[in-house]
Design a protein around this motif. Structure first.
Motif, PDB file in Angstrom:
ATOM      1  N   LEU A 139      -2.664  23.272  -1.065  1.00 16.63           N
ATOM      2  CA  LEU A 139      -2.253  24.595  -1.315  1.00 16.63           C
ATOM      3  C   LEU A 139      -3.008  25.045  -2.549  1.00 16.63           C
ATOM      4  O   LEU A 139      -3.251  26.229  -2.938  1.00 16.63           O
ATOM      5  N   ARG A 140      -3.405  23.977  -3.402  1.00 19.16           N
ATOM      6  CA  ARG A 140      -4.300  24.281  -4.592  1.00 19.16           C
ATOM      7  C   ARG A 140      -5.584  23.858  -4.512  1.00 19.16           C
ATOM      8  O   ARG A 140      -6.261  23.930  -5.456  1.00 19.16           O
ATOM      9  N   GLY A 141      -6.045  23.811  -3.135  1.00 15.72           N
ATOM     10  CA  GLY A 141      -7.622  23.737  -2.961  1.00 15.72           C
ATOM     11  C   GLY A 141      -7.931  22.498  -2.657  1.00 15.72           C
ATOM     12  O   GLY A 141      -9.196  22.251  -2.371  1.00 15.72           O
ATOM     13  N   GLY A 142      -7.157  21.414  -2.591  1.00 15.07           N
ATOM     14  CA  GLY A 142      -7.370  20.100  -2.385  1.00 15.07           C
ATOM     15  C   GLY A 142      -7.533  19.628  -1.112  1.00 15.07           C
ATOM     16  O   GLY A 142      -7.453  20.428   0.056  1.00 15.07           O
ATOM     17  N   PRO A 143      -7.864  18.363  -0.568  1.00 14.03           N
ATOM     18  CA  PRO A 143      -7.825  17.930   0.633  1.00 14.03           C
ATOM     19  C   PRO A 143      -6.418  17.984   1.576  1.00 14.03           C
ATOM     20  O   PRO A 143      -5.493  17.805   0.583  1.00 14.03           O
ATOM     21  N   ARG A 144      -6.633  17.970   2.757  1.00 15.20           N
ATOM     22  CA  ARG A 144      -5.316  17.699   3.393  1.00 15.20           C
ATOM     23  C   ARG A 144      -5.545  16.261   4.226  1.00 15.20           C
ATOM     24  O   ARG A 144      -6.532  15.941   4.707  1.00 15.20           O
ATOM     25  N   TRP A 145      -4.362  15.442   4.276  1.00 15.92           N
ATOM     26  CA  TRP A 145      -4.337  14.421   5.287  1.00 15.92           C
ATOM     27  C   TRP A 145      -3.200  14.333   6.015  1.00 15.92           C
ATOM     28  O   TRP A 145      -2.307  14.820   5.838  1.00 15.92           O
ATOM     29  N   GLU A 146      -3.187  13.261   7.248  1.00 16.64           N
ATOM     30  CA  GLU A 146      -2.091  12.778   8.017  1.00 16.64           C
ATOM     31  C   GLU A 146      -1.196  11.960   7.038  1.00 16.64           C
ATOM     32  O   GLU A 146      -1.632  11.048   6.577  1.00 16.64           O
ATOM     33  N   VAL A 147       0.101  12.560   7.094  1.00 16.58           N
ATOM     34  CA  VAL A 147       0.951  11.563   6.455  1.00 16.58           C
ATOM     35  C   VAL A 147       1.673  10.484   7.233  1.00 16.58           C
ATOM     36  O   VAL A 147       2.417  11.108   8.028  1.00 16.58           O
ATOM     37  N   GLY A 148       1.738   9.564   7.258  1.00 18.41           N
ATOM     38  CA  GLY A 148       2.603   8.436   7.891  1.00 18.41           C
ATOM     39  C   GLY A 148       4.004   8.493   7.427  1.00 18.41           C
ATOM     40  O   GLY A 148       4.191   8.703   6.209  1.00 18.41           O
ATOM     41  N   LEU A 149       4.933   8.710   8.512  1.00 17.91           N
ATOM     42  CA  LEU A 149       6.189   9.112   8.328  1.00 17.91           C
ATOM     43  C   LEU A 149       7.372   7.957   8.894  1.00 17.91           C
ATOM     44  O   LEU A 149       6.886   7.237   9.403  1.00 17.91           O
ATOM     45  N   GLY A 150       8.396   7.858   8.480  1.00 13.74           N
ATOM     46  CA  GLY A 150       9.257   6.953   8.798  1.00 13.74           C
ATOM     47  C   GLY A 150      10.099   6.145   7.863  1.00 13.74           C
ATOM     48  O   GLY A 150      10.576   5.055   7.808  1.00 13.74           O
ATOM     49  N   ARG A 151       9.805   6.554   6.625  1.00 11.18           N
ATOM     50  CA  ARG A 151      10.493   6.050   5.502  1.00 11.18           C
ATOM     51  C   ARG A 151      12.096   6.263   5.225  1.00 11.18           C
ATOM     52  O   ARG A 151      12.512   7.350   5.943  1.00 11.18           O
ATOM     53  N   LYS A 152      12.719   5.430   4.937  1.00  9.95           N
ATOM     54  CA  LYS A 152      14.248   5.338   4.531  1.00  9.95           C
ATOM     55  C   LYS A 152      14.412   5.564   3.202  1.00  9.95           C
ATOM     56  O   LYS A 152      13.549   5.286   2.355  1.00  9.95           O
ATOM     57  N   ASP A 153      15.560   6.157   2.941  1.00 15.44           N
ATOM     58  CA  ASP A 153      16.024   6.367   1.384  1.00 15.44           C
ATOM     59  C   ASP A 153      16.601   5.158   0.890  1.00 15.44           C
ATOM     60  O   ASP A 153      17.406   4.710   1.423  1.00 15.44           O
ATOM     61  N   SER A 154      16.414   4.999  -0.471  1.00 16.78           N
ATOM     62  CA  SER A 154      17.224   3.892  -1.342  1.00 16.78           C
ATOM     63  C   SER A 154      18.312   4.028  -1.512  1.00 16.78           C
ATOM     64  O   SER A 154      18.884   5.389  -1.511  1.00 16.78           O
ATOM     65  N   LEU A 155      19.466   2.962  -1.620  1.00 18.91           N
ATOM     66  CA  LEU A 155      20.775   3.196  -1.933  1.00 18.91           C
ATOM     67  C   LEU A 155      20.952   2.900  -3.352  1.00 18.91           C
ATOM     68  O   LEU A 155      22.264   2.989  -3.719  1.00 18.91           O
ATOM     69  N   LYS A 156      19.901   2.834  -4.204  1.00 19.49           N
ATOM     70  CA  LYS A 156      20.102   2.597  -5.541  1.00 19.49           C
ATOM     71  C   LYS A 156      19.038   3.250  -6.303  1.00 19.49           C
ATOM     72  O   LYS A 156      17.945   3.546  -5.694  1.00 19.49           O
ATOM     73  N   ALA A 157      19.059   3.135  -7.667  1.00 21.20           N
ATOM     74  CA  ALA A 157      17.915   3.530  -8.670  1.00 21.20           C
ATOM     75  C   ALA A 157      17.470   2.571  -9.544  1.00 21.20           C
ATOM     76  O   ALA A 157      18.342   1.636  -9.699  1.00 21.20           O
ATOM     77  N   SER A 158      16.573   2.702 -10.132  1.00 18.12           N
ATOM     78  CA  SER A 158      16.145   1.538 -11.088  1.00 18.12           C
ATOM     79  C   SER A 158      15.953   2.377 -12.664  1.00 18.12           C
ATOM     80  O   SER A 158      14.616   2.679 -12.715  1.00 18.12           O
ATOM     81  N   PHE A 159      16.836   2.574 -13.469  1.00 21.32           N
ATOM     82  CA  PHE A 159      16.467   3.166 -14.760  1.00 21.32           C
ATOM     83  C   PHE A 159      15.622   2.550 -15.413  1.00 21.32           C
ATOM     84  O   PHE A 159      14.399   2.979 -16.180  1.00 21.32           O
ATOM     85  N   ASN A 160      15.871   1.206 -15.556  1.00 29.12           N
ATOM     86  CA  ASN A 160      14.744   0.241 -16.337  1.00 29.12           C
ATOM     87  C   ASN A 160      13.579   0.215 -15.668  1.00 29.12           C
ATOM     88  O   ASN A 160      12.584   0.046 -16.338  1.00 29.12           O
ATOM     89  N   GLY A 161      13.376   0.375 -14.441  1.00 25.40           N
ATOM     90  CA  GLY A 161      12.201   0.121 -13.735  1.00 25.40           C
ATOM     91  C   GLY A 161      11.379   1.318 -13.958  1.00 25.40           C
ATOM     92  O   GLY A 161      10.128   1.265 -14.161  1.00 25.40           O
ATOM     93  N   ALA A 162      11.865   2.715 -14.077  1.00 29.21           N
ATOM     94  CA  ALA A 162      11.304   3.832 -14.260  1.00 29.21           C
ATOM     95  C   ALA A 162      10.629   3.750 -15.910  1.00 29.21           C
ATOM     96  O   ALA A 162       9.529   4.084 -15.982  1.00 29.21           O
ATOM     97  N   ASN A 163      11.208   2.831 -16.749  1.00 29.94           N
ATOM     98  CA  ASN A 163      10.797   2.879 -17.919  1.00 29.94           C
ATOM     99  C   ASN A 163       9.698   1.861 -18.098  1.00 29.94           C
ATOM    100  O   ASN A 163       8.679   1.990 -19.066  1.00 29.94           O
ATOM    101  N   GLN A 164       9.854   1.023 -17.305  1.00 29.94           N
ATOM    102  CA  GLN A 164       8.911  -0.271 -17.337  1.00 29.94           C
ATOM    103  C   GLN A 164       7.577   0.110 -16.441  1.00 29.94           C
ATOM    104  O   GLN A 164       6.675  -0.413 -16.822  1.00 29.94           O
ATOM    105  N   PHE A 165       7.849   0.504 -15.305  1.00 28.70           N
ATOM    106  CA  PHE A 165       6.465   0.698 -14.602  1.00 28.70           C
ATOM    107  C   PHE A 165       5.661   1.971 -14.477  1.00 28.70           C
ATOM    108  O   PHE A 165       4.648   2.072 -14.006  1.00 28.70           O
ATOM    109  N   ILE A 166       6.305   3.009 -14.987  1.00 26.63           N
ATOM    110  CA  ILE A 166       5.625   4.261 -14.727  1.00 26.63           C
ATOM    111  C   ILE A 166       4.667   4.288 -16.340  1.00 26.63           C
ATOM    112  O   ILE A 166       5.236   4.218 -17.200  1.00 26.63           O
TER     113      ILE A 166
END
Length: 338
Positions: A139-166
């Motif tokens: 929508l901002r003028g960039g490319p379009r691609w086919e998205v592979g789907l079928g992911r499931k959602d996590s049952l947990k989060a990782s506060f420490n992981g967000a601080n460490q890996f991003i």
């Protein structure tokens, strides 16, 4: 007869391959048209609502793209970034890289509510994140691609992981390379995905240290473009205006294009983590890639799509893993009081 059977088998395998997306080294298979039977309007619903959100606020495109990135770098592309704090879950939204900067959660809430009405407990929040990233770019003028789907959602989060890996906006080149390699992404992916900074804005707190660091004035790269830093200082004084925002790309801030790389070569990258692609690349391989993308937008688009598909497959949950959340902010077993 045997020749006919063999031909039919080959055709069937080709069809299956065409309907199957790439899988990650540590994740399950994703498929194109995954919701074709169970929720045929899923992708259309997502796109229409992203379009409305971006029309209301062009900056939202970058925010939605960024959410997918911040999700995939923490435990994989599993929508853990969308979880609110509840019970034993400490939300990734409160981690340093997301606090007061991650945006677009309300857009996802609205899309999820519509999908739940149309196809209850069918479309995962992780798939929504992957789709909105693709649609926001297009929508901002960039490319379009086919998205592979079928992911499931996590049952947990990782506060420490967000601080460490991003990666932080002031990360060194070595830190960026290590961070991407930890996710199975290489240097080419790093440079290609950094191009997402061709849209969106950044808060003063993310780059103030860089523009007031006098040590950088010693480098020719910065000496040639003191005017740019001076302009940034006018937007972001040494103190105050922490939440003031500045375009990541001053040339075409609302359009997804290759101007980001042109900016880098001219010493006009906003974030420290942008500029190190030039200033700390002592062997010159990354600079060569930046030059290639700056001179050939089609090459950048092609590389960006390839890297986005690769990133979107990091440690995905599929099959019996995880769940399909009814509300992207809470696991299904949670019953928060209103």
């Amino acid at each position: 007869m045997e020749v006919i059977k063999s031909s039919l088998m080959i055709l069937a395998l080709l069809f299956l391959h065409g309907a199957m997306a790439d899988s990650n080294y540590n994740g399950g298979l994703l498929y194109f048209d995954y919701y074709k039977e169970s929720c045929p309007l899923a992708e259309e619903i997502v796109r229409r609502n992203v379009e409305v959100a971006v029309l209301k606020e062009p900056r939202m495109a970058a925010s939605l793209l960024r959410l997918h990135f911040h999700d995939c770098f923490v435990m994989g592309c599993d929508a853990s970034v969308l979880l609110d704090s509840y019970g034993d879950i400490q939300s990734e939204k409160q981690a340093g890289p997301n606090l007061n900067s991650a945006r677009g959660f309300e857009v996802i809430d609205e899309i999820k509510a519509i999908l739940e009405h149309a196809c209850p407990c069918t479309v995962s929040c992780a798939d929504i994140l992957a789709l909105i990233a693709r649609d926001a770019v297009e929508l901002r003028g960039g490319p379009r691609w086919e998205v592979g789907l079928g992911r499931k959602d996590s049952l947990k989060a990782s506060f420490n992981g967000a601080n460490q890996f991003i990666p932080a906006p002031n990360s060194s080149l070595d830190t960026l390379i290590a961070s991407f390699q930890a996710q199975g992404l290489d240097i080419w992916d790093l440079v290609a995905l950094s191009g997402s900074h061709t849209i969106g804005k950044s808060r003063c707190t993310s780059f103030r240290q860089r523009i007031y660091n006098n040590m950088e004035e010693e480098y020719d790269y910065y000496k040639r473009y003191k005017i740019f830093n001076g302009m940034l200082r006018s937007f972001c004084p040494r103190s105050r205006r922490d939440d003031a925002v500045v375009p990541l790309d001053f040339i075409t801030s609302a359009r997804f294009d290759n101007k980001y790389y042109i900016n880098l070569l001219q010493g006009k990258g906003l974030l420290g983590s942008d500029n190190v692609l030039i200033t700390q690349d002592h062997e010159g391989h990354i600079v060569k890639q930046v030059w290639s993308f700056a001179s050939d937008q089609r090459l950048f688009f092609k590389s960006f799509v390839k890297s986005m598909i690769k990133m979107g497959s990091i440690n995905v949950l599929t099959g019996e893993q995880g769940e399909i959340r009814r509300n992207c902010r809470f696991v299904n077993s949670a019953t928060p009081s209103k």
